[in-house]
Scaffold this motif. Structure first.
Motif, PDB file in Angstrom:
ATOM      1  N   ALA A 197      -6.257  -5.829 -19.639  1.00  0.00           N
ATOM      2  CA  ALA A 197      -7.290  -5.053 -20.331  1.00  0.00           C
ATOM      3  C   ALA A 197      -6.869  -3.600 -20.581  1.00  0.00           C
ATOM      4  O   ALA A 197      -7.618  -2.818 -21.158  1.00  0.00           O
ATOM      5  N   GLY A 198      -5.667  -3.236 -20.129  1.00  0.00           N
ATOM      6  CA  GLY A 198      -5.178  -1.884 -20.382  1.00  0.00           C
ATOM      7  C   GLY A 198      -5.566  -0.861 -19.326  1.00  0.00           C
ATOM      8  O   GLY A 198      -5.604   0.340 -19.588  1.00  0.00           O
ATOM      9  N   TYR A 199      -5.855  -1.347 -18.094  1.00  0.00           N
ATOM     10  CA  TYR A 199      -6.137  -0.449 -16.967  1.00  0.00           C
ATOM     11  C   TYR A 199      -4.999  -0.570 -15.950  1.00  0.00           C
ATOM     12  O   TYR A 199      -4.469  -1.669 -15.739  1.00  0.00           O
ATOM     13  N   ASP A 200      -4.674   0.530 -15.306  1.00  0.00           N
ATOM     14  CA  ASP A 200      -3.579   0.557 -14.335  1.00  0.00           C
ATOM     15  C   ASP A 200      -3.779  -0.509 -13.242  1.00  0.00           C
ATOM     16  O   ASP A 200      -4.721  -0.426 -12.457  1.00  0.00           O
ATOM     17  N   PRO A 201      -2.890  -1.509 -13.164  1.00  0.00           N
ATOM     18  CA  PRO A 201      -3.079  -2.584 -12.178  1.00  0.00           C
ATOM     19  C   PRO A 201      -2.852  -2.140 -10.736  1.00  0.00           C
ATOM     20  O   PRO A 201      -3.110  -2.914  -9.816  1.00  0.00           O
ATOM     21  N   LEU A 202      -2.372  -0.902 -10.534  1.00  0.00           N
ATOM     22  CA  LEU A 202      -2.212  -0.431  -9.155  1.00  0.00           C
ATOM     23  C   LEU A 202      -3.476   0.249  -8.636  1.00  0.00           C
ATOM     24  O   LEU A 202      -3.533   0.669  -7.475  1.00  0.00           O
ATOM     25  N   ALA A 203      -4.516   0.318  -9.474  1.00  0.00           N
ATOM     26  CA  ALA A 203      -5.764   0.969  -9.058  1.00  0.00           C
ATOM     27  C   ALA A 203      -6.387   0.248  -7.858  1.00  0.00           C
ATOM     28  O   ALA A 203      -6.899   0.893  -6.938  1.00  0.00           O
ATOM     29  N   ALA A 204      -6.333  -1.082  -7.835  1.00  0.00           N
ATOM     30  CA  ALA A 204      -6.920  -1.841  -6.718  1.00  0.00           C
ATOM     31  C   ALA A 204      -6.252  -1.431  -5.410  1.00  0.00           C
ATOM     32  O   ALA A 204      -6.927  -1.238  -4.392  1.00  0.00           O
ATOM     33  N   SER A 205      -4.933  -1.277  -5.427  1.00  0.00           N
ATOM     34  CA  SER A 205      -4.238  -0.911  -4.188  1.00  0.00           C
ATOM     35  C   SER A 205      -4.663   0.482  -3.725  1.00  0.00           C
ATOM     36  O   SER A 205      -4.740   0.746  -2.529  1.00  0.00           O
ATOM     37  N   ARG A 206      -4.977   1.367  -4.672  1.00  0.00           N
ATOM     38  CA  ARG A 206      -5.424   2.708  -4.280  1.00  0.00           C
ATOM     39  C   ARG A 206      -6.797   2.658  -3.594  1.00  0.00           C
ATOM     40  O   ARG A 206      -7.052   3.406  -2.655  1.00  0.00           O
ATOM     41  N   ILE A 207      -7.683   1.764  -4.045  1.00  0.00           N
ATOM     42  CA  ILE A 207      -8.995   1.620  -3.389  1.00  0.00           C
ATOM     43  C   ILE A 207      -8.799   1.225  -1.927  1.00  0.00           C
ATOM     44  O   ILE A 207      -9.379   1.815  -1.020  1.00  0.00           O
ATOM     45  N   TRP A 208      -7.932   0.224  -1.697  1.00  0.00           N
ATOM     46  CA  TRP A 208      -7.786  -0.299  -0.335  1.00  0.00           C
ATOM     47  C   TRP A 208      -6.987   0.626   0.554  1.00  0.00           C
ATOM     48  O   TRP A 208      -7.213   0.698   1.756  1.00  0.00           O
ATOM     49  N   GLN A 209      -6.080   1.387  -0.062  1.00  0.00           N
ATOM     50  CA  GLN A 209      -5.347   2.384   0.711  1.00  0.00           C
ATOM     51  C   GLN A 209      -6.319   3.455   1.222  1.00  0.00           C
ATOM     52  O   GLN A 209      -6.281   3.856   2.377  1.00  0.00           O
ATOM     53  N   ARG A 210      -7.217   3.882   0.357  1.00  0.00           N
ATOM     54  CA  ARG A 210      -8.211   4.889   0.730  1.00  0.00           C
ATOM     55  C   ARG A 210      -9.142   4.367   1.829  1.00  0.00           C
ATOM     56  O   ARG A 210      -9.460   5.034   2.792  1.00  0.00           O
ATOM     57  N   LYS A 211      -9.571   3.103   1.660  1.00  0.00           N
ATOM     58  CA  LYS A 211     -10.451   2.494   2.674  1.00  0.00           C
ATOM     59  C   LYS A 211      -9.741   2.433   4.029  1.00  0.00           C
ATOM     60  O   LYS A 211     -10.356   2.669   5.071  1.00  0.00           O
ATOM     61  N   TYR A 212      -8.458   2.087   4.006  1.00  0.00           N
ATOM     62  CA  TYR A 212      -7.693   1.983   5.254  1.00  0.00           C
ATOM     63  C   TYR A 212      -7.598   3.355   5.925  1.00  0.00           C
ATOM     64  O   TYR A 212      -7.801   3.492   7.126  1.00  0.00           O
ATOM     65  N   THR A 213      -7.319   4.394   5.120  1.00  0.00           N
ATOM     66  CA  THR A 213      -7.223   5.751   5.658  1.00  0.00           C
ATOM     67  C   THR A 213      -8.559   6.177   6.274  1.00  0.00           C
ATOM     68  O   THR A 213      -8.596   6.737   7.364  1.00  0.00           O
ATOM     69  N   GLN A 214      -9.647   5.872   5.592  1.00  0.00           N
ATOM     70  CA  GLN A 214     -10.964   6.330   6.046  1.00  0.00           C
ATOM     71  C   GLN A 214     -11.556   5.474   7.165  1.00  0.00           C
ATOM     72  O   GLN A 214     -12.220   5.989   8.057  1.00  0.00           O
ATOM     73  N   GLU A 215     -11.347   4.165   7.082  1.00  0.00           N
ATOM     74  CA  GLU A 215     -12.074   3.259   7.985  1.00  0.00           C
ATOM     75  C   GLU A 215     -11.185   2.440   8.915  1.00  0.00           C
ATOM     76  O   GLU A 215     -11.707   1.727   9.769  1.00  0.00           O
ATOM     77  N   GLY A 216      -9.872   2.484   8.728  1.00  0.00           N
ATOM     78  CA  GLY A 216      -8.990   1.644   9.525  1.00  0.00           C
ATOM     79  C   GLY A 216      -9.210   0.171   9.222  1.00  0.00           C
ATOM     80  O   GLY A 216      -9.630  -0.189   8.116  1.00  0.00           O
ATOM     81  N   ASN A 217      -8.975  -0.689  10.235  1.00  0.00           N
ATOM     82  CA  ASN A 217      -9.091  -2.132  10.014  1.00  0.00           C
ATOM     83  C   ASN A 217     -10.165  -2.800  10.871  1.00  0.00           C
ATOM     84  O   ASN A 217     -10.558  -3.917  10.582  1.00  0.00           O
ATOM     85  N   ALA A 218     -10.605  -2.130  11.947  1.00  0.00           N
ATOM     86  CA  ALA A 218     -11.575  -2.717  12.880  1.00  0.00           C
ATOM     87  C   ALA A 218     -11.183  -4.152  13.220  1.00  0.00           C
ATOM     88  O   ALA A 218     -12.001  -5.055  13.235  1.00  0.00           O
ATOM     89  N   ARG A 219      -9.901  -4.324  13.521  1.00  0.00           N
ATOM     90  CA  ARG A 219      -9.328  -5.673  13.624  1.00  0.00           C
ATOM     91  C   ARG A 219     -10.034  -6.550  14.655  1.00  0.00           C
ATOM     92  O   ARG A 219     -10.307  -7.712  14.387  1.00  0.00           O
ATOM     93  N   ALA A 220     -10.317  -5.992  15.834  1.00  0.00           N
ATOM     94  CA  ALA A 220     -10.893  -6.838  16.887  1.00  0.00           C
ATOM     95  C   ALA A 220     -12.371  -6.547  17.126  1.00  0.00           C
ATOM     96  O   ALA A 220     -12.983  -7.090  18.022  1.00  0.00           O
ATOM     97  N   LEU A 221     -12.939  -5.690  16.294  1.00  0.00           N
ATOM     98  CA  LEU A 221     -14.310  -5.232  16.533  1.00  0.00           C
ATOM     99  C   LEU A 221     -15.343  -6.269  16.111  1.00  0.00           C
ATOM    100  O   LEU A 221     -16.369  -6.431  16.737  1.00  0.00           O
ATOM    101  N   PHE A 222     -15.087  -6.963  15.012  1.00  0.00           N
ATOM    102  CA  PHE A 222     -16.003  -8.024  14.572  1.00  0.00           C
ATOM    103  C   PHE A 222     -15.253  -9.026  13.702  1.00  0.00           C
ATOM    104  O   PHE A 222     -14.118  -8.780  13.313  1.00  0.00           O
ATOM    105  N   HIS A 223     -15.899 -10.156  13.420  1.00  0.00           N
ATOM    106  CA  HIS A 223     -15.324 -11.155  12.510  1.00  0.00           C
ATOM    107  C   HIS A 223     -15.335 -10.608  11.103  1.00  0.00           C
ATOM    108  O   HIS A 223     -16.325 -10.045  10.661  1.00  0.00           O
ATOM    109  N   HIS A 224     -14.235 -10.765  10.392  1.00  0.00           N
ATOM    110  CA  HIS A 224     -14.160 -10.215   9.043  1.00  0.00           C
ATOM    111  C   HIS A 224     -14.361 -11.307   8.007  1.00  0.00           C
ATOM    112  O   HIS A 224     -13.741 -12.351   8.091  1.00  0.00           O
TER     113      HIS A 224
END
Ligand SMILES: [Zn+2]
Length: 418
Positions: A207-234
């Motif tokens: 559609a003509g949008y940067d396909p790396l934009a999705a990775s930037r969303i999740w990179q930001r989420k990881y920086t802000q929220e981490g993974n909470a890997r063992a805290l609850f079921h994902h």
């Protein structure tokens, strides 16, 4: 490996069927059975398990959204342009471009904007895409919005809503006990989420949008929220994994991206691209097609089941590793380094493996809501080593108030260095 095994198996049956009238009748019957329990996957052409047909899906899915609309009106909450004219126009504009390059462009779709303070968007299997207003303000640009909309429409394209319903029904019928475990169900959704991410990222590129934009969303989420890997079921893959996978897929489809332009080869690329090749060679009914259809439906469900079980095990192992490391992390000290800055010192008191990608977390309950803050620890931590993790809190939260909100420190995520 599975694919070639299947082709060999099918070829054998075709040989056995050819030239036998009685068997051809049986095969036609089988084809109808397969038609009633499956539908051809729009993406790969393979069969997946589903008991609802598309028009019934649309009716059911849209009825659900129309109930939401009625509710908003009853509660006098604005929708669409009444929330914000510019936001709604932006949503329609970006959505139209994504929809145009999708597998469902022949259907009439429309976005619905509702007023909610959460980062969320969803589809219900019909022809609506529901977007929470906060998502529009949290996303940095049109490309990120395109990535979210592409992901959501992909859930319907890949038939996830009904696949999940049917999977639950079939599992109940055959009395499988793994399907009842929440870990298994979470793992089943993980595979759907990954698939929707992949398809959505291809759509953004076409559609003509940067396909790396999705990775930037999740990179930001990881920086802000981490993974909470063992805290609850994902019910979604953790942020770091989504970031890495989105980056890999985005890089693969980058050659299809022409800024602000719909790729002129979009339709052809939907069938054949670097991520998948569509298989259109289904054998006709009466010539072995019935057996093939049933077999590939069963096989598809079986593969999905095995994938989910493997994913469940992987999640469990990772969560257990985090818990085991957490049990040998000792707090050396905590110190107020500013009104909104907390310094913590830890000792890794064990003879375990060297650690990396350590994320320390802090969680608390304020005004009835759970809040989480994380601190990423750089580099490697060896057994016996002391390390620090600094938490910067928002202006509304003072370090002195942490006790009041029963704040707790925890290990958000960790990996063994290799
Ligand atoms: Zn999703």
């Amino acid at each position: 490996m599975i694919r070639s095994w299947r082709i060999g198996f099918v070829a054998l049956i075709l040989v056995a069927l050819s030239g036998c009238q009685a068997l051809q009748k049986v095969d036609q019957g089988l084809y109808q059975v397969a038609e009633s329990v499956s539908e051809r996957d729009r993406i790969t052409g393979r069969r997946s398990l589903s008991m609802a047909n598309r028009s019934a899906q649309i009716e059911q899915g849209n009825a659900y959204v129309e109930k939401i609309i009625a509710q908003e009106q009853k509660n006098k909450r604005p929708i669409n342009a009444a929330i914000s004219r510019t936001q709604y126009q932006r949503l329609v504009r970006v959505f139209d471009r994504i929809h145009q390059v999708s597998h469902l462009k022949q259907e009439r779709w429309q976005p619905l904007l509702i007023k909610r303070n959460s980062f969320n968007a969803f589809t219900t299997g019909g022809t609506y895409i529901v977007v929470h207003s906060q998502l529009m303000t949290d996303l940095k640009d049109d490309a990120e919005l395109a990535a979210v909309l592409g992901h959501e429409i992909a859930h319907t394209v890949a038939n996830h809503v009904y696949e999940r319903q049917t999977h639950a029904q079939v599992s109940a019928l055959v009395g499988s006990n793994s399907a009842g475990r929440s870990g298994y169900q979470a793992a089943f959704t993980h595979e759907s989420e990954r698939e929707a991410d992949r398809i959505g990222i291809l759509y953004t590129a076409l559609a003509g949008y940067d396909p790396l934009a999705a990775s930037r969303i999740w990179q930001r989420k990881y920086t802000q929220e981490g993974n909470a890997r063992a805290l609850f079921h994902h019910d979604h893959p953790v942020n770091a994994e989504r970031y890495q996978e989105a980056k890999a897929v985005g890089t693969k489809v980058l050659p299809y991206y022409k800024k602000n332009q719909i790729n002129p080869r979009a339709a052809a690329l939907l069938d054949n691209n670097v991520l998948w090749q569509k298989n259109n060679n289904e054998v006709a009914a009466g010539e072995g097609g019935g057996v093939t259809a049933l077999l590939s439906t069963a096989l598809g469900a079986y593969v999905q089941h095995q994938q989910a079980k493997g994913e469940e095990l992987r999640q469990l192992q990772q969560a257990n590793f985090v818990k085991s490391v957490e049990s040998v992390l000792k707090v050396e000290s905590t110190r107020k380094a500013g009104s909104h800055l907390l310094d913590t010192r830890w000792r890794y008191a064990a003879n375990g493996p060297t650690l990396t990608n350590v994320v320390m977390g802090l969680y608390l309950k304020r005004n009835g809501k759970i809040e989480r803050y994380v601190s990423h620890v750089n580099g490697y931590i060896k057994p016996g080593q002391v390390f620090t993790a600094k938490f910067s809190l928002p202006n509304s939260l003072n370090v002195d108030d942490l006790k009041k909100y029963s704040a707790k420190l925890y290990l958000d995520d960790v990996q063994a260095a290799r």
